[in-house]
Design an enzyme around this catalytic site. Structure first.
Site, PDB file in Angstrom:
ATOM      1  N   CYS A  96       0.835  -1.198   0.000  1.00 43.44           N
ATOM      2  CA  CYS A  96       0.000   0.000   0.000  1.00 43.44           C
ATOM      3  C   CYS A  96       0.874   1.254   0.000  1.00 43.44           C
ATOM      4  O   CYS A  96       1.480   1.587  -1.002  1.00 43.44           O
ATOM      5  CB  CYS A  96      -0.972  -0.040   1.181  1.00 43.44           C
ATOM      6  SG  CYS A  96      -2.319   1.149   1.014  1.00 43.44           S
ATOM      7  N   HIS A 225      -3.601  -5.689   1.136  1.00 44.98           N
ATOM      8  CA  HIS A 225      -2.901  -5.881   2.417  1.00 44.98           C
ATOM      9  C   HIS A 225      -2.860  -7.348   2.839  1.00 44.98           C
ATOM     10  O   HIS A 225      -3.778  -7.800   3.532  1.00 44.98           O
ATOM     11  CB  HIS A 225      -3.609  -5.086   3.510  1.00 44.98           C
ATOM     12  CG  HIS A 225      -3.431  -3.608   3.402  1.00 44.98           C
ATOM     13  ND1 HIS A 225      -2.402  -2.931   4.004  1.00 44.98           N
ATOM     14  CD2 HIS A 225      -4.160  -2.664   2.759  1.00 44.98           C
ATOM     15  CE1 HIS A 225      -2.495  -1.637   3.738  1.00 44.98           C
ATOM     16  NE2 HIS A 225      -3.560  -1.442   2.980  1.00 44.98           N
ATOM     17  N   GLU A 227      -1.066  -8.543   5.132  1.00 39.13           N
ATOM     18  CA  GLU A 227      -0.878  -8.598   6.591  1.00 39.13           C
ATOM     19  C   GLU A 227      -2.195  -8.379   7.322  1.00 39.13           C
ATOM     20  O   GLU A 227      -2.246  -8.495   8.543  1.00 39.13           O
ATOM     21  CB  GLU A 227       0.178  -7.574   7.014  1.00 39.13           C
ATOM     22  CG  GLU A 227      -0.294  -6.131   7.168  1.00 39.13           C
ATOM     23  CD  GLU A 227      -0.634  -5.429   5.866  1.00 39.13           C
ATOM     24  OE1 GLU A 227      -0.544  -6.058   4.781  1.00 39.13           O
ATOM     25  OE2 GLU A 227      -1.019  -4.240   5.921  1.00 39.13           O
TER      26      GLU A 227
END
Lengths: 266, 1010
Positions: A96, A225, A227
């Protein structure tokens, strides 16, 4: 081999350090959170680490454009160290805001002859607004990207206002495809083909590009994302899978990307 | 000299911001603009050459792939009609400009001058508009004249103008605001105020200075300064008997309704509808604190004394929770007001106990109708504009701070057009112990150094505390508005958590309402006094008076108590993290609030007088039972009514806005704000992991957040309003699998003014407040919900309209609970065909205050019906049901659960069905319980304490066994048909609607048109 040390750059508006650290720990690395001011002041050196993560967030508030100031800081103040890290063939991931940073300093899609020159950009979404939604990604099996090895599809959240991959140079995109540097594209909900339709393609990215890597496949940048999907319960409709009799995996789909990055070093 | 850089998109690159502006101009102003092109302008105040400016533009201000720039020249453009340039007024925070100045220095070594070294503006080039339209667009959409300046040029004027003068929006008097450290007030640190005067003059002094003090309070101040021992002590520090303006402002801030909660702490003589009188000495003590005291819940760590409540969540973590309102600022400047609402409440957990890491944000807004044709007064911003600005402010504030939102909601009623309610809350977390010290510990020792960290002080936010204690009126001060800077705050918060873990400070608190006066004043209570030098306070620009420095509510600041031996380490960390920290004085045990400017005393007050010297309010409250008209309901087409109901603003989807808030950052969301097959139906409550790195043996623990709110019921009886709100919050927790035995609650009261004699029905509104407190007490006690924190906002009226508008009395109850194993959580969407549908809890004829009555009245006679039978709560039955359902969910017997609220069973069935993507066959005749004889009542009564659940047929017996003794009706099943089919009491099918069609209608009203 000892646990590789993963440098996670933090501070000044970045905000995904906790989950990125957890992702690297799950993958078998030692996450090291380092405030960007400690890098700028020379208190910590890039060369002490084996992996480097540019994480999500709003570095410097996204003022002057997402990732712009952070890119400038690395380009003007830490270029030599970063070039050294790249030359040592150590893996780098930019997620990002980290992806925006890598593109705006010219590290992605690739450093040409040791010069950090931007030739693509990540610009404001066609919708004109920040949005948080999950996207279906088709991964390029022929990509040299070490972070996505053996992955064909992945379902991840995006959360950005500036995620549209764009270049004004008509030769770049065909070249990225032919070198396998287009790593992931936004697709329909059955992962069958790339799409340009909003909201499946949440930002209007050219050729539905969601992620790219450099020629070596070691430097990887993506808007979604991974994560944020480390547990199966992060899936936005995991309760439906349970009701339909599926047993949930131990970890979420995003964990595989970090495992690939760390495994590469072992 | 000032270098001007203009940046715009290259030809052929899509300008999404311009397109959106064009759409808004067409949609909301009905002006058929042909196109809008946006440009960014940067004014750099530095001694640099044109060439250096070009370099800066290319490196920093322009994206070379998509943008082009000119320095000191205009970017060319094809013919357009009007150019509108919008820039901040001097003194208003310019966040982008600040970042740009820092980056110029760091990367290119360019030093800019003063706090406004770089300022920014936006230029809009419009085609297809005339001058009048351009002015309307500027005034009603692009700029807020309170904080921004606009410059409108036609094409010829634009073409003739030089770049540097192409905009007057660039502040000409920038120099006036230059110079970082202010010493201007040196020759005249303060004024003396003469209080030895008549009542009328005392009142005038209070009014003219926006002190919001009444006559009694002014007299109490006068009495204090008349005391001989006070005068003697003042002479000792070089002060006259007359108070200084610094002292008067400090007292007014401390005693403000906003800070001292005078209504909640006052004496109230209450007469109920039967004429029975009681005397209540402090609502706060009698009802709110009493619940918590009597429940004596073992897991509370700190309640009602710190900036936020603290609970022990499990054996590792404590949670800190606070919800605030920012109503008055949001009425004037929705964007800035709401942004400071969210970043302001972020500082509460950060300033609680040892200092908390921020975990989740919540927001909720009560607004006027954004689709209304026009505003209720030309002096009010249109509800649409308030809505846009409020969302944008909280979205930017929350997202940029990296805090996921977990709850978000909107309610609409025309009475909120005068004063919107903007609720913002933040949940934080701390390890139970930090370096061996209990996390809730807060101690200041005499001798500790007082340090201010974070942003600088300016004129922004002066009188916020006192102004928000008044209704919105003609003279509402412009300066009360502030703009937040989330990044400055994020940097500060990150640094402070590092400092916390190294024990570099002893105590921390936030600078919110009342600024330093409040934060230092409150911390000084812990040591017993303070000495502070206002001349040390870093300022944004020159020209602030001492009292302004003391009470400025400039954002992003915390106040710390640092032990002298730790000061150096603390300041060194702060400097390395590029956060400004300044020692301002020290905490003492002198019993005095002692303020200097340089070496001259400007305020010297007894701490005891400052904090406890205000006379207690004594107020009369008389409850008037009102009778409202009941409609004769006649419905010919139930399917059509359901469609209308789903499109009501209080029922329809608010997803488009909500999706712009980040709810995934931190990677901990488990039940998200939106659920279902397409992730687009709002969940009853949300769940996030209590941490990423948890032991998994017994399941991952989750934090459950929910809330209850329904101001409409206050029209009938605020006692049952409060009861319903408590019940709604509890049942939302239960619906997702939360533990009904482990819920903590926060109350936020927003009320009309109950003090000013000229306010209509003042004493009735106060009686409504009493009853709401009684309801809150009874039901929090009954459900065993300790109240851990809260806030009241007591002047939600607007006199800019004729007649004045008051909000309906509103109570928001926010709750936090837990689930020991998140894998047992359930969502509301139906899961698979063949599952059985049950209704749990009784449906009563309780149409009073319902959305259906409002709809029916508006449609049949042009104004809503209110009705009289407001939903009540049967406590014992509800508790039994919640326990039974919690057990069923824990036993994994429940496929889906949803609790009806506004819109009743009808709206809930529709949501369940289209969230899951399957049809339902429902038979209203199967509903057990008291005899309700009309289909519309079964469908739209908002009776409390109910759930609709679906059960796999294999679990039918075990589920029904668990439901023995509670109201449980099997009312139908999930089908593959894609239709919502409902059979009425007469046996015939009264609703048969395609669920995709229903969903589209439900999504339509607040979705922007393409």
């Amino acid at each position: 081999m000892a646990e590789p040390r993963a440098l996670i750059v933090t501070g000044d508006g970045l905000n995904c350090e906790e989950e990125t650290a957890f992702a690297f720990r799950l993958a078998g690395a030692e996450p090291c959170l380092v405030h960007i001011t400690d890098l700028l002041d020379g208190e910590k050196k890039l060369k002490s680490y084996q992996l480097l993560a540019f994480i999500g967030g709003f570095s410097n508030g996204d003022h002057l454009g997402a990732g712009r100031i952070q890119a400038g800081r690395f380009k003007h103040r830490l270029q030599e160290d970063l070039q050294g890290f790249i030359d040592d063939q150590k893996p780098i991931i930019g997620i990002c805001n980290g992806f925006q940073t890598l593109v705006k300093m010219g590290v992605l899609p690739g450093v040409e002859g040791g010069r950090f020159i931007q030739n693509c950009t990540i610009m404001g979404n066609d919708s004109g607004r920040f949005e948080d939604r999950w996207v279906y990604l088709r991964l390029n099996r022929d990509s040299p990207c070490i972070w996505t090895r053996d992955l064909a599809t992945i379902f991840l959240p995006v959360r950005h206002g500036e995620g549209k991959f764009f270049t004004d140079d008509p030769e770049i995109i065909p070249a990225l495809f032919s070198s396998g540097q287009v790593v992931a594209q936004y697709s329909d909900d059955s992962f069958s083909s790339p799409v340009m339709d909003y909201p499946l393609n949440p930002n209007g990215s050219m050729k539905s590009i969601a992620a790219i890597c450099d020629r070596s496949g070691l430097i990887f940048g993506l808007m979604p994302h991974p994560e944020a999907f480390l547990y199966p319960y992060n899936h936005p409709s995991w309760t439906r899978m349970v009701s339909s009799g599926h047993s949930l995996p131990e970890y979420g789909e995003g964990a595989a990307i970090f495992l690939n990055g760390v495994t590469y070093l072992k | 000299m000032i270098q001007v850089i203009e940046v715009g998109f290259k030809r052929g690159v899509r300008d999404a911001a311009g397109e959106n502006r064009a759409r808004e101009i067409r949609d909301f102003l009905n002006i058929p603009v042909r196109g809008v092109i946006t440009r960014k302008l940067y004014y750099i105040n530095a001694e640099i050459s044109q060439r250096q400016a070009e370099l800066a533009a290319g490196e920093l201000f322009c994206d070379p792939i998509i943008e082009e720039y000119r320095v000191n020249r205009k970017l060319s453009c094809e013919e357009f009609d009007y150019s509108i340039t919008v820039g901040y007024k001097p003194g208003v925070t310019d966040n982008v400009g600040r970042s740009a100045a820092a980056a110029l220095k760091e990367m290119l070594g360019i030093e800019c001058k003063g706090d406004r070294g770089v300022t920014t503006a936006t230029r809009y080039l419009l085609s297809g508009v005339n001058r009048g339209q351009a002015e309307r667009i500027a005034g009603e959409l692009l700029a807020n004249s309170l904080i921004e300046e606009t410059d409108i040029l036609n094409f010829q004027q634009w073409r003739a103008s030089e770049a540097s003068e192409a905009s007057q929006a660039q502040p000409a008097d920038m120099d006036k605001y230059d110079g970082a450290h202010n010493r201007a007030a040196q020759d005249e640190e303060f004024q003396l105020i003469d209080l030895e005067t008549g009542d009328a003059v005392l009142i005038k002094i209070s009014q003219n200075r926006t002190l919001a003090l009444n006559l009694q309070e002014m007299k109490a101040i006068r009495n204090y300064f008349q005391q001989l021992e006070v005068q003697a002590e003042r002479r000792g520090v070089g002060l006259e008997a007359r108070p200084t303006d610094v002292e008067l402002e400090a007292i007014a801030q401390t005693w403000s309704e906003h800070c001292h909660h005078k209504v909640f702490n006052g004496i109230i003589h209450y007469t109920d509808e039967h004429g029975k009188k009681i005397k209540i000495n402090s609502l706060f003590d009698t009802y709110i604190k009493r619940v918590t005291r009597e429940l004596d819940t073992p897991w509370l760590l700190s309640v009602f004394k710190d900036n936020a409540g603290i609970i022990r969540f499990n054996d590792r973590v404590a949670l800190v929770y606070k919800v605030e309102t920012h109503n008055s600022p949001s009425a004037l400047d929705p964007y800035g007001g709401a942004m400071t609402g969210i970043v302001g409440v972020n500082r509460d957990p950060l300033g609680t106990g040892m200092g908390a890491r921020l975990t989740a944000n919540v927001w909720g807004y009560c607004l006027g109708n954004p689709l209304a044709a026009e505003t209720m007064s030309p002096r009010l911003l249109h509800p649409h504009r308030i809505r846009e600005g409020v969302h944008r402010g909280v979205i930017e504030g929350g997202n940029q701070s990296g805090i996921p939102y977990m709850r978000g909601w909107e309610l609409f009623d025309h009475r909120f057009a005068g004063k919107p309610l903007v609720f913002c809350g933040t949940l934080g977390e701390m390890p139970l112990e930090i370096a061996g010290i209990p996390c809730e510990h807060k101690e200041v020792q005499a001798g500790d150094i007082m340090v201010m960290a974070g942003g600088r002080v300016g004129k922004d936010g002066i009188h916020g505390a006192t102004f928000s204690s008044e209704e919105l009126h003609e003279a509402s001060p412009v300066q009360a508005v502030q703009i937040g800077d989330p990044i400055t705050q994020k940097k500060m918060a990150d640094m402070l958590l590092e400092a916390r873990d190294r024990l570099l400070y002893r105590a921390i608190t936030d600078n919110g309402a009342g600024g330093l006066s409040s934060s230092v004043g409150e911390m000084a209570l812990l040591s017993g006094g303070c000495e502070m030098d206002l001349a040390r306070v870093p300022l944004k620009y020159q020209g602030l008076k001492a009292w302004e420095i003391l009470i400025s509510e400039a954002q992003e600041r915390m106040t710390l108590a640092v032990a002298p031996e730790k000061l150096e380490s603390y300041l060194s960390l702060s400097e390395r993290r590029r956060v400004e920290s300044t020692p301002l004085g020290r905490f003492t045990g002198s019993g005095k609030f002692h303020i200097f400017s340089g070496n001259k005393t400007v305020a010297y007050l007894d701490m005891e007088f400052l904090h406890q010297g205000d006379p207690q309010y004594e107020l009369e409250a008389q409850y008037i039972k009102k009778d409202f008209e009941e409609p004769e309901v006649d419905i010919s087409d139930h399917g059509e009514v359901l469609q209308f109901m789903l499109q009501r603003l209080n029922i329809c989807s608010k997803e488009e806005k909500a999706r712009q808030y980040d709810h995934e950052v931190k990677g901990r969301s488990v039940i998200k704000p939106f659920v279902g097959r397409s992730f687009d139906v709002p969940s009853d409550a949300t769940i996030m992991l209590a941490g990423l790195d948890q032991p998994r043996a017994e399941g991952l623990m989750g934090i459950v957040l929910a809330e209850g709110i329904n101001p409409f019921y206050s029209d009938i009886d605020s006692y049952w309003m409060a009861a319903s709100v408590v019940d709604e919050a509890v049942r939302r927790v239960v619906a997702v699998g939360g533990d009904p035995g482990y819920i903590a609650a926060l109350d936020n009261f927003c009320w009309p003014n109950v003090v000013k004699e000229n306010m209509p029905e003042r004493s009735h509104k106060l009686a409504q407040l009493v009853r709401a407190n009684q309801g809150l007490y009874d039901f929090c006690k009954g459900y065993k919900l300790p109240l851990i924190s809260g806030k009241d906002s007591m002047s939600n009226d607007c006199t800019l309209t004729d007649p004045p508008i008051s909000i309906p009395p509103t109570l928001l109850l926010s709750v936090v609970s837990r689930i020991s194993d998140v894998s047992r959580a359930v969502t509301l969407d139906v899961k698979k065909p063949g599952d059985l549908v049950y209704l749990l809890g009784e449906t009563m004829e309780e149409m009073g205050g319902s959305e259906f009555y409002r709809f029916y009245g508006e449609q049949s006679r042009g104004r809503p019906y209110i009705g009289n039978r407001v939903p009540r709560v049967k406590l014992e039955e509800a508790r039994k049901l919640y326990q039974a359902l919690a057990t069923a969910i824990e036993g994994r017997l429940v496929e889906s659960a949803h609790t009806p609220a506004i819109g009743g069973l009808g709206a809930a069935l529709a949501r369940k069905s289209f969230a899951g993507g399957y049809g339902l066959e429902i038979d209203l005749r199967a509903i057990h319980g008291p005899s309700v004889t009309a289909d519309f009542v079964l469908l739209y009564s908002e009776s409390n304490s109910r759930f609709i659940v679906t059960i796999d047929p294999r679990n039918k017996e075990s589920f029904e066994k668990l439901m023995t003794g509670v109201s449980c009706s099997r009312i139908g099943r999930v089908t593959n048909s894609g239709e919502l089919q409902i059979r009425g009491l007469s046996g015939g099918i009264i609703i048969k609607e395609d669920i995709n069609k229903l969903k589209k209608e439900w999504q339509a009203p607040l979705r922007s048109k393409d």
